[in-house]
Design a protein around this motif. Structure first.
Motif, PDB file in Angstrom:
ATOM      1  N   ALA A 581     -28.176  44.807 -30.920  1.00 46.25           N
ATOM      2  CA  ALA A 581     -27.754  43.504 -31.429  1.00 46.25           C
ATOM      3  C   ALA A 581     -26.549  42.975 -30.653  1.00 46.25           C
ATOM      4  N   LEU A 582     -25.816  43.882 -30.019  1.00 45.42           N
ATOM      5  CA  LEU A 582     -24.638  43.505 -29.218  1.00 45.42           C
ATOM      6  C   LEU A 582     -24.913  43.658 -27.726  1.00 45.42           C
ATOM      7  N   SER A 583     -26.194  43.557 -27.345  1.00 46.71           N
ATOM      8  CA  SER A 583     -26.580  43.881 -25.972  1.00 46.71           C
ATOM      9  C   SER A 583     -25.860  43.025 -24.938  1.00 46.71           C
ATOM     10  N   ILE A 586     -22.253  44.149 -24.567  1.00 46.00           N
ATOM     11  CA  ILE A 586     -22.125  45.448 -23.900  1.00 46.00           C
ATOM     12  C   ILE A 586     -22.382  45.306 -22.401  1.00 46.00           C
ATOM     13  N   CYS A 587     -23.419  44.562 -22.026  1.00 48.24           N
ATOM     14  CA  CYS A 587     -23.732  44.404 -20.597  1.00 48.24           C
ATOM     15  C   CYS A 587     -22.592  43.703 -19.859  1.00 48.24           C
ATOM     16  N   LEU A 588     -22.098  42.626 -20.431  1.00 49.50           N
ATOM     17  CA  LEU A 588     -21.015  41.890 -19.766  1.00 49.50           C
ATOM     18  C   LEU A 588     -19.726  42.702 -19.725  1.00 49.50           C
ATOM     19  N   GLN A 589     -19.595  43.674 -20.618  1.00 48.79           N
ATOM     20  CA  GLN A 589     -18.390  44.517 -20.629  1.00 48.79           C
ATOM     21  C   GLN A 589     -18.300  45.364 -19.359  1.00 48.79           C
ATOM     22  N   GLU A 681     -31.011  47.499 -24.275  1.00 44.56           N
ATOM     23  CA  GLU A 681     -29.689  46.865 -24.318  1.00 44.56           C
ATOM     24  C   GLU A 681     -29.472  45.912 -23.150  1.00 44.56           C
ATOM     25  N   LEU A 682     -30.351  45.910 -22.164  1.00 49.07           N
ATOM     26  CA  LEU A 682     -30.200  45.028 -21.012  1.00 49.07           C
ATOM     27  C   LEU A 682     -30.619  43.606 -21.383  1.00 49.07           C
ATOM     28  N   VAL A 683     -29.938  42.628 -20.794  1.00 47.18           N
ATOM     29  CA  VAL A 683     -30.249  41.216 -21.048  1.00 47.18           C
ATOM     30  C   VAL A 683     -30.772  40.594 -19.762  1.00 47.18           C
ATOM     31  N   ALA A 684     -31.504  39.479 -19.902  1.00 49.70           N
ATOM     32  CA  ALA A 684     -32.222  38.902 -18.773  1.00 49.70           C
ATOM     33  C   ALA A 684     -31.301  38.327 -17.711  1.00 49.70           C
ATOM     34  N   ASP A 685     -30.156  37.749 -18.093  1.00 51.25           N
ATOM     35  CA  ASP A 685     -29.302  37.077 -17.117  1.00 51.25           C
ATOM     36  C   ASP A 685     -28.309  38.024 -16.444  1.00 51.25           C
ATOM     37  N   VAL A 686     -28.475  39.324 -16.614  1.00 48.98           N
ATOM     38  CA  VAL A 686     -27.652  40.307 -15.914  1.00 48.98           C
ATOM     39  C   VAL A 686     -28.558  41.082 -14.962  1.00 48.98           C
TER      40      VAL A 686
END
Length: 704
Positions: A581-583, A586-589, A681-686
């Motif tokens: 839910a905080l993916s 976490i990725c941007l961190q 946990e990975l998001v599309a724009d990363v």
């Protein structure tokens, strides 16, 4: 309408008082130059007597010295006023001679002396000398010494008292308003005794000037009377000596009252009551002293030559006092016994608390580090601690409780220690006046200094003096001052132990605060999970440095998957869903500024071995690899992580959702800072970039 009139009346009187005081002070100074008529001089001398008497009475009825905070200023004004009257009376005595008609001076030169002629002059001169001696040698000198010691002790004790107030505030024993009020009272006390240290010199100066003025009056009067007015020498001596002694007594008597007031106010620094209350309390504690006193007086009365008619009545009075005090003590003892019996009748659990609470987070300092929290020296550490608490709340979403700062004599003077719930979680040593120069790894030119290690990260470092600071910065060292060392260590302690700091009560307070804005989310999450289960999920996130500030997203995930996790008895599954839910967060961190996430992957065979090692325990699903496989796994992981760090990249391991928790738990002891992410946990724009693969069958493969 009445409020407005009251305000206007208050403003009018306030302004009038300020105007009167300003005019009075200017008039006192002008009296040194402008001649005064004898009628006005008599009125001002009477006013000087009344002022001295009022000052003495105010001091006697004052509970604390700081309640009469204008006393040092009053000493200055009254001294100048008395000297101005001396100058004015001297001018009139020398110019008018026998025609001088000042009633106050004549009254003191005749009535106080008690007889006329040469005998009266001698008696008056003796009384004047005695008053001067008592005031200068006994009262003023003692009061001056006490004021000096009180000022020094008040200033020396200031840091410790300020720390005690800070400790009470940090432990929430007092509110912020109470802490500010106590600090203001403490500052007023220090300022008062500091001012009294100098103001007491006004009295001693007044005594010396009074003697000088009297001598000048006598000599000048005799010269003027004989040479200018043509009076016989006996008449001049009788006139001017009489007036000079009367004038001297009239000026020194108010000064004696003010000296007594000065001595009283500086000797009652430890009292919380008026002088009369203290005398009544402390002279009535024990009746035995009055019995002994009565016996001694009775013994003297039996000796020949002693005035029995004086001693026997005094002994009888002491007997009466002793009897009354004895009865009062008996009543007090009876009441105390009843109170003690009542306390004994109560259960022991009501007499004392069943627990001794511990501080959630505390900082203990050796006495050599007290200047870091001394308000007089900037108290830079206190400001940084406050800022760290605020920044931790923004970064982790966890409001850190007030950090109690106390001194600990068991620590070395230069040592500090952090404790969570009374347990030591980190400590270090500080050299005051020196800077810690940390070698980040690329320094070639070594500086002379005391070798040590950074208490936060254990990096090699040096202690260097302030004059070497610029040289150390030019050489490439990271230079840190003492407050920054403790602040950095505190920040690291909070991040590493945030999960331990978060308790059930803190969790409940978070939910209560969130419920005001998102009642439906909180209620649904609490229906699915208990308070303890929600706390454990939040602790799991904090343990891996994941901020819980986005509580709405976390609670929504818990509400969605809470029942399923409880049915499967797999709370780790709930943790993974909260992380997902905080993916984006976490990725941007861990991603770079251009949103690239460099990760290490695990070979399929190795990941399968990790999954196969899963066993269920009371604490949840754990990894239980055989020893040889675990050793190979940790070695391969360590080599791969070291290779990635050599490239300047942050080591991040990417694996499947099922294996993520097992990978993290199996490496927590050897690599506690390792970041482990799952594919969901990975998001599309990363952008994800694999820089290496971890395998135990062959050497690891790392992109360069």
């Amino acid at each position: 309408m009445s409020d407005q009139s009251g305000t206007a009346r208050k403003t009018f009187f306030g302004n009038s008082t300020e105007l009167v005081m300003a005019v009075a002070v200017v008039a006192v100074v002008m009296m040194l130059i402008i001649p005064l008529p004898t009628v006005l001089l008599d009125a001002l001398m009477a006013m000087n007597l009344v002022l001295a008497l009022l000052i003495l009475l105010i001091v006697l009825y004052t509970r604390k010295a700081t309640d009469f905070s204008i006393f040092p200023t009053i000493l200055l004004v009254s001294t100048v006023f008395s000297l101005a009257l001396n100058v004015s009376s001297t001018r009139l005595i020398l110019t008018r001679g026998t025609a001088f008609d000042g009633r106050m001076v004549r009254a003191f030169s005749s009535f106080v002396v008690g007889s006329g002629g040469t005998e009266g002059l001698v008696v008056g001169f003796v009384i004047f000398i005695i008053i001067i001696a008592v005031q200068a040698v006994v009262i003023t000198k003692g009061a001056t010494r006490i004021a000096e010691v009180a000022a020094r002790f008040a200033l020396d004790a200031l840091p410790g008292k300020q720390m005690a107030i800070e400790a009470e505030y940090n432990s929430q024993a007092i509110t912020e308003e109470e802490a500010i009020a106590r600090k203001n009272d403490l500052q007023r006390e220090v300022d008062f005794y500091g001012a009294m240290d100098g103001s007491s010199k006004f009295i001693s100066g007044n005594v010396k000037v009074g003697i000088l003025i009297t001598v000048v009056n006598v000599i000048g009067g005799i010269v003027i009377g004989t040479l200018i007015h043509g009076e016989p020498i006996t008449v001049a001596i009788g006139t001017y000596i009489s007036f000079s002694i009367g004038d001297g007594l009239l000026s020194q008597f108010p000064a004696l009252l003010i000296s007594t007031a000065t001595g009283i106010i500086v000797t009652r620094s430890v009292s919380n009551g008026t002088f009369g209350e203290d005398v009544s309390e402390q002279f009535s504690r024990d009746a035995r002293i009055y019995w002994i006193g009565a016996g001694v007086l009775g013994g003297f009365a039996l000796l020949p030559g002693f005035p029995w008619y004086v001693l026997i009545p005094m002994a009888a009075l002491l007997v009466v006092l002793a009897v009354r005090l004895g009865r009062r003590k008996t009543k007090r003892d009876t009441a105390a016994a009843k109170t003690a019996d009542a306390k004994k009748a109560k259960p022991e659990s009501e007499d004392m608390s069943p627990i001794v609470p511990l501080d959630p987070l505390s900082l203990e300092l050796g006495y050599g580090l007290i200047p870091l929290v001394d308000r007089e020296k900037g108290a830079e550490l206190l400001e940084r601690v406050h800022r760290i608490r605020r920044e931790s709340g923004l970064d982790l979403g966890l409001v850190i409780p007030r950090i109690r700062i106390i001194d600990n004599i068991r620590l070395e003077p230069s040592e500090y220690c952090f404790k969570i719930q009374g347990v030591d979680v980190g400590r270090g040593k500080i050299r005051m006046g020196y800077y810690l120069c940390i070698n980040p790894g690329g320094v070639k030119d070594e500086l002379p200094g005391e070798k040590t290690r950074d208490p936060t990260f254990g990096l090699p470092a040096l202690w260097v003096s302030e004059d070497k600071r610029d040289e150390a910065e030019r050489a490439g060292y990271t230079v840190v001052d003492p407050p920054s060392i403790i602040a950095t260590h505190l920040t690291d302690i909070i991040k590493r132990h945030a999960a331990e700091i978060l308790g059930r009560q803190d969790t409940q307070e978070i939910l209560d605060a969130l419920k005001k804005s998102y009642p439906a989310v909180v209620e649904e999450a609490q229906k699915a999970l208990s308070l303890g289960e929600i706390q454990k999920v939040l602790q799991a996130l904090l343990r891996e440095q994941v901020s819980i500030r986005n509580m709405v997203a976390i609670l929504e995930a818990l509400a969605d998957y809470g029942q399923a996790a409880k049915a499967a008895k797999n709370m780790q599954f709930l943790n993974e869903k909260a992380r997902q839910a905080l993916s984006r967060q976490i990725c941007l961190q861990y991603a770079t500024d251009d949103r690239v996430l460099r990760v290490l992957t695990i070979s399929q065979s190795l990941e399968q071995k990790i999954l196969d090692s899963a066993v269920e325990t009371a604490a949840g699903i754990m990894s239980a690899m055989d020893p040889s496989t675990r050793i190979s796994w940790i070695k391969a992981l360590s080599r791969t992580v070291a290779a990635v760090q050599d490239q300047g990249w942050y080591p991040i391991v990417l694996c499947s959702e099922a294996a993520r928790y097992l990978v993290k738990s199996s490496t927590e002891r050897e690599l506690p800072d390792l970041v482990v992410l799952s594919v969901p946990e990975l998001v599309a724009d990363v952008t994800v970039e694999a820089v290496g693969e971890i395998s135990v069958e062959s050497e690891e493969k790392v992109k360069v």
